[in-house]
Design a protein around this motif. Structure first.
Motif, PDB file in Angstrom:
ATOM      1  N   GLU A   1       0.876  -1.163   0.000  1.00 54.47           N
ATOM      2  CA  GLU A   1       0.000   0.000   0.000  1.00 54.47           C
ATOM      3  C   GLU A   1       0.916   1.216   0.000  1.00 54.47           C
ATOM      4  O   GLU A   1       1.646   1.452   0.959  1.00 54.47           O
ATOM      5  N   VAL A   2       0.884   1.968  -1.097  1.00 51.21           N
ATOM      6  CA  VAL A   2       1.839   3.052  -1.315  1.00 51.21           C
ATOM      7  C   VAL A   2       1.119   4.392  -1.281  1.00 51.21           C
ATOM      8  O   VAL A   2       0.221   4.630  -2.096  1.00 51.21           O
ATOM      9  N   PRO A   3       1.510   5.292  -0.371  1.00 57.88           N
ATOM     10  CA  PRO A   3       0.862   6.606  -0.316  1.00 57.88           C
ATOM     11  C   PRO A   3       1.256   7.491  -1.504  1.00 57.88           C
ATOM     12  O   PRO A   3       2.341   7.347  -2.082  1.00 57.88           O
ATOM     13  N   LYS A   4       0.366   8.403  -1.839  1.00 61.74           N
ATOM     14  CA  LYS A   4       0.606   9.383  -2.911  1.00 61.74           C
ATOM     15  C   LYS A   4       1.939  10.094  -2.659  1.00 61.74           C
ATOM     16  O   LYS A   4       2.262  10.461  -1.537  1.00 61.74           O
ATOM     17  N   GLY A   5       2.725  10.269  -3.743  1.00 62.48           N
ATOM     18  CA  GLY A   5       3.995  10.975  -3.659  1.00 62.48           C
ATOM     19  C   GLY A   5       5.195  10.092  -3.390  1.00 62.48           C
ATOM     20  O   GLY A   5       6.342  10.545  -3.469  1.00 62.48           O
ATOM     21  N   THR A   6       4.965   8.814  -3.091  1.00 61.22           N
ATOM     22  CA  THR A   6       6.065   7.892  -2.790  1.00 61.22           C
ATOM     23  C   THR A   6       6.788   7.487  -4.073  1.00 61.22           C
ATOM     24  O   THR A   6       6.155   7.162  -5.079  1.00 61.22           O
TER      25      THR A   6
ATOM     26  N   VAL B   1       6.599   6.887  -9.622  1.00 56.90           N
ATOM     27  CA  VAL B   1       6.102   7.673  -8.496  1.00 56.90           C
ATOM     28  C   VAL B   1       4.593   7.455  -8.368  1.00 56.90           C
ATOM     29  O   VAL B   1       3.868   7.509  -9.366  1.00 56.90           O
ATOM     30  N   ALA B   2       4.135   7.243  -7.143  1.00 51.69           N
ATOM     31  CA  ALA B   2       2.701   7.104  -6.891  1.00 51.69           C
ATOM     32  C   ALA B   2       2.050   8.487  -7.025  1.00 51.69           C
ATOM     33  O   ALA B   2       2.347   9.388  -6.254  1.00 51.69           O
ATOM     34  N   LEU B   3       1.195   8.657  -8.035  1.00 48.11           N
ATOM     35  CA  LEU B   3       0.496   9.923  -8.240  1.00 48.11           C
ATOM     36  C   LEU B   3      -0.788   9.999  -7.422  1.00 48.11           C
ATOM     37  O   LEU B   3      -1.416  11.056  -7.329  1.00 48.11           O
ATOM     38  N   SER B   4      -1.184   8.858  -6.874  1.00 50.68           N
ATOM     39  CA  SER B   4      -2.305   8.772  -5.934  1.00 50.68           C
ATOM     40  C   SER B   4      -1.961   7.617  -4.993  1.00 50.68           C
ATOM     41  O   SER B   4      -0.960   6.925  -5.200  1.00 50.68           O
ATOM     42  N   ASP B   5      -2.764   7.419  -3.972  1.00 54.69           N
ATOM     43  CA  ASP B   5      -2.547   6.238  -3.133  1.00 54.69           C
ATOM     44  C   ASP B   5      -2.706   5.006  -4.024  1.00 54.69           C
ATOM     45  O   ASP B   5      -3.636   4.938  -4.832  1.00 54.69           O
ATOM     46  N   CYS B   6      -1.784   4.064  -3.893  1.00 61.27           N
ATOM     47  CA  CYS B   6      -1.767   2.889  -4.785  1.00 61.27           C
ATOM     48  C   CYS B   6      -1.661   1.598  -3.979  1.00 61.27           C
ATOM     49  O   CYS B   6      -1.139   1.588  -2.873  1.00 61.27           O
ATOM     50  N   VAL B   7      -2.131   0.548  -4.607  1.00 63.69           N
ATOM     51  CA  VAL B   7      -1.888  -0.810  -4.120  1.00 63.69           C
ATOM     52  C   VAL B   7      -1.171  -1.535  -5.253  1.00 63.69           C
ATOM     53  O   VAL B   7      -1.647  -1.557  -6.391  1.00 63.69           O
ATOM     54  N   LEU B   8       0.006  -2.090  -4.935  1.00 68.61           N
ATOM     55  CA  LEU B   8       0.854  -2.769  -5.919  1.00 68.61           C
ATOM     56  C   LEU B   8       1.257  -4.141  -5.406  1.00 68.61           C
ATOM     57  O   LEU B   8       1.414  -4.336  -4.199  1.00 68.61           O
ATOM     58  N   ILE B   9       1.445  -5.062  -6.329  1.00 70.75           N
ATOM     59  CA  ILE B   9       2.053  -6.351  -5.997  1.00 70.75           C
ATOM     60  C   ILE B   9       3.477  -6.296  -6.533  1.00 70.75           C
ATOM     61  O   ILE B   9       3.695  -5.981  -7.711  1.00 70.75           O
ATOM     62  N   GLU B  10       4.451  -6.576  -5.684  1.00 68.90           N
ATOM     63  CA  GLU B  10       5.847  -6.623  -6.121  1.00 68.90           C
ATOM     64  C   GLU B  10       6.197  -8.080  -6.411  1.00 68.90           C
ATOM     65  O   GLU B  10       6.123  -8.940  -5.530  1.00 68.90           O
ATOM     66  N   ILE B  11       6.541  -8.349  -7.658  1.00 71.83           N
ATOM     67  CA  ILE B  11       6.776  -9.727  -8.102  1.00 71.83           C
ATOM     68  C   ILE B  11       8.265  -9.935  -8.353  1.00 71.83           C
ATOM     69  O   ILE B  11       8.877  -9.230  -9.157  1.00 71.83           O
TER      70      ILE B  11
END
Length: 182
Positions: free
Chosen positions: A13-18, A78-88
């Protein structure tokens, strides 16, 4: 970043701006977007910063070149909004394929679309280069014509002096009524 797991891969879970990853950093993973918007940038936070594109479609991939060729990152994500990512990771990629065949197809479609876009950019660049070369050739041809025209004017000017008129008077008269030779 909060961590969960999906088929052995961390869910972030990545906050905006990260900054998710930086251009030039070593890598061996890719990311799959579950939600949010990620921007990919060249030369992030420099005067030469350039946004390549934004990724906002769930299931889209980013950073896959790191997974496959282990070269340094070629852009900054860069996260332009709050994001959910899977790192593979490479070792978990086969498990991800088995658990998510539809998303694997989406990864392949993303790669295919990016390849098509890159080919179109090459075509556009090729067209621009061809147009510039044509313009340069035309400018050179016009320059030659201009030089030829100047030489013709000078020769006409110098060869058409009447025998009974002094050359200084002829030059002065011609310049006054026809402008300069050059």
């Amino acid at each position: 970043m909060t961590t969960k797991h999906d088929a052995g891969n961390p869910v972030l879970e990545v906050p905006k701006g990260t900054v998710i990853y930086e251009q030039g950093a070593p890598c061996s993973t890719m990311f799959l977007l579950r939600s949010g918007t990620v921007g990919l940038f060249l030369n992030y936070h420099t005067p030469q910063q350039f946004e390549l594109f934004e990724i906002s479609k769930p299931g889209s991939s980013l950073g896959e070149m790191g997974l496959f060729d282990q070269e340094p990152r070629n852009a900054t994500a860069v996260a332009l909004s709050d994001c959910v990512l899977i790192e593979i990771s490479q070792q978990n990629f086969p498990h991800f394929i088995a658990a998510h065949p539809e998303e694997t197809i989406q990864i392949i479609l993303d790669l295919s679309q990016r390849f098509k876009s890159a080919i179109q950019e090459v075509r556009n660049s090729h067209q621009i280069v061809a147009e510039c070369l044509d313009a340069l050739k035309e400018a050179q041809a016009n320059k030659k014509d201009t030089l030829k025209e100047k030489i013709r004017k000078i020769s006409d000017y110098l060869l058409d002096i009447p025998q009974d008129v002094p050359p200084e008077l002829y030059i002065s008269f011609n310049s006054r009524f026809h402008g300069t030779m050059f």
